[in-house]
Design a protein around this motif. Structure first.
Motif, PDB file in Angstrom:
ATOM      1  N   GLN A  25      -1.854 -20.766 -16.082  1.00 20.71           N
ATOM      2  CA  GLN A  25      -2.301 -20.588 -17.467  1.00 20.71           C
ATOM      3  C   GLN A  25      -3.329 -19.463 -17.594  1.00 20.71           C
ATOM      4  O   GLN A  25      -3.378 -18.774 -18.626  1.00 20.71           O
ATOM      5  N   ASP A  26      -4.137 -19.283 -16.545  1.00 20.32           N
ATOM      6  CA  ASP A  26      -5.199 -18.273 -16.601  1.00 20.32           C
ATOM      7  C   ASP A  26      -4.728 -16.887 -16.163  1.00 20.32           C
ATOM      8  O   ASP A  26      -5.492 -15.915 -16.272  1.00 20.32           O
TER       9      ASP A  26
ATOM     10  N   GLU B 273      -3.541 -24.621 -13.867  1.00 20.58           N
ATOM     11  CA  GLU B 273      -4.669 -23.813 -14.336  1.00 20.58           C
ATOM     12  C   GLU B 273      -4.521 -22.364 -13.896  1.00 20.58           C
ATOM     13  O   GLU B 273      -4.770 -21.435 -14.695  1.00 20.58           O
TER      14      GLU B 273
ATOM     15  N   THR C 120      -4.428 -27.800 -10.396  1.00 17.07           N
ATOM     16  CA  THR C 120      -4.940 -26.476 -10.054  1.00 17.07           C
ATOM     17  C   THR C 120      -3.861 -25.413 -10.224  1.00 17.07           C
ATOM     18  O   THR C 120      -4.129 -24.310 -10.722  1.00 17.07           O
TER      19      THR C 120
END
Length: 406
Positions: free
Chosen positions: A326-327, A323, A320
């Motif tokens: 990266q986002d 993520e 998580t």
């Protein structure tokens, strides 16, 4: 329960799970005050402390509690942070543990490491969390533990406690035996300051071993630790070639990182300091070695490696965290994110067995060319399998020591 028998005898832990213990004057844990002999050289190399008399009583000395007398090896122990539970397991006394901080998190994480030590496990289910409502006198008296592996100086910072309360528990229930402020070398409360001394993780372990009368197990495990440190020292690249790194936890619902130093004193850094990576936030002056930074500050530091603290626990998913980075428009620019060098880290509250695995883990994450590549980790799974020839310490040797087979 033995499947071959219809008779079952409850263990002390089963009893604690089912009913409270009555507390009275007979629950003394052997805390009788003064020493009965001369100080000796402790097994951790520090001056002082196990003295045995003809009646088998013995004393162990540690700041800030001084000399503590025992008339027998403790059969039940009150712990807060899991480093002491891990010490009890390492010394063959894991079943004595009555309490531990967030049992599911601490116990699951410990067992993630123990998965690779044959015959070693920690039965955390049913244990009480001493910090769920803060440490309370009611809980301490109810459990009636033989010894409390908690720093009395720390206890006096909790609501409803003062030094006289602490001393009353020591004299009517069982002694305190812990040292909290060595974790960060923070300043102890004023009432204990003159008596305070800082210890390393393995020095504290040596003293707990004296409490359990398991100094031979301690010596053997300390030898494994010394060999591991020597392997790491010999393999480290020159300082100028080491990566920059941070140890962080992302706030669940805010774009903020809780950040921790890598190379400062204290046993909470016993798994990062020996690795000697360049701390990207070394110049930051935080109380208790931690602080908060936003994404922009993280990008200014732009570490080569991000270590996701608590990443091997059930409560801090590294997947998580990756993520989210990266986002994020800024997080995605981080060198560690672009090079896929965001790794799970363990717990600061580590005991000796946890420390061995966390040192190995960090060495592989920071220096794959020197110590072999980190194999990756799946959230919720045990510590990953590492081929025998790439392991930095011998699992079978450690398991045999814990079992008392060496």
């Amino acid at each position: 329960m033995d499947d071959t028998s219809d008779h079952w005898t409850p263990t002390r832990r089963d009893y604690l799970r089912g009913s409270a213990m009555l507390v009275g004057g007979g629950l003394l844990a052997g805390c009788t005050g003064g020493s009965s002999g001369e100080n000796a050289m402790a097994d951790d190399g520090t001056t002082a402390s196990t003295t045995t008399t003809a009646d088998s009583s013995y004393t162990v000395s540690m700041a800030p509690v001084g000399e503590v007398s025992f008339d027998r090896v403790p059969e039940s122990v009150f712990t807060v942070f899991p480093q002491y539970a891990d010490m009890a397991v390492a010394l063959g006394h894991g079943d004595a543990v009555d309490t531990v901080y967030v049992p599911k998190m601490s116990g699951t994480t410990m067992n993630h490491y123990y998965h690779h030590l044959d015959g070693v496990s920690f039965d955390w289910e049913g244990l009480q969390d001493p910090l769920a409502d803060g440490i309370t006198r009611e809980e301490v008296y109810e459990l009636g533990s033989d010894v409390h592996f908690v720093d009395p100086a720390y206890v006096t910072t909790q609501d409803g406690w003062n030094r006289s309360d602490v001393e009353e528990v020591a004299s009517t229930v069982g002694p305190w035996f812990g040292n909290f402020y060595s974790g960060t070398h923070a300043t102890a409360p004023e009432a204990y300051r003159d008596d305070y001394q800082y210890y390393s993780l393995w020095e504290l372990f040596g003293k707990v071993a004296q409490v359990f009368q398991e100094t031979e197990r301690y010596r053997q495990l300390e030898a494994v630790h010394a060999d591991l440190l020597e392997t790491i020292r010999e393999g480290l690249p020159p300082a100028e070639e080491r990566p920059t790194a941070v140890r962080v936890t992302m706030a669940p619902k805010r774009d903020v990182f809780y950040t921790y130093h890598l190379n400062e004193p204290g046993y909470w850094l016993a798994d990062t300091r020996p690795l000697g990576a360049t701390d990207a936030f070394a110049a930051k002056d935080w109380s208790n070695l931690w602080g908060t930074v936003d994404f922009e500050t993280m990008l200014e530091a732009d570490p080569d490696v991000i270590l996701n603290l608590w990443g091997l626990t059930p409560y801090a998913s590294t997947a998580t965290t990756r993520e989210r980075l990266q986002d994020h428009p800024v997080g995605s620019q981080l060198t560690a994110v672009q090079n896929d060098r965001v790794y799970p880290a363990g717990m600061r509250y580590q005991g000796p067995l946890m420390n061995l695995f966390q040192l190995e883990m960090g060495a592989k994450q920071l220096y794959p060319e020197q110590f072999g590549a980190w194999p990756g980790y799946t959230d919720g799974e045990p510590y990953p399998d590492i081929p025998t020839e790439e392991q930095l310490f011998d699992r079978q040797r450690v398991a045999a020591i814990v079992a008392g087979d060496r």
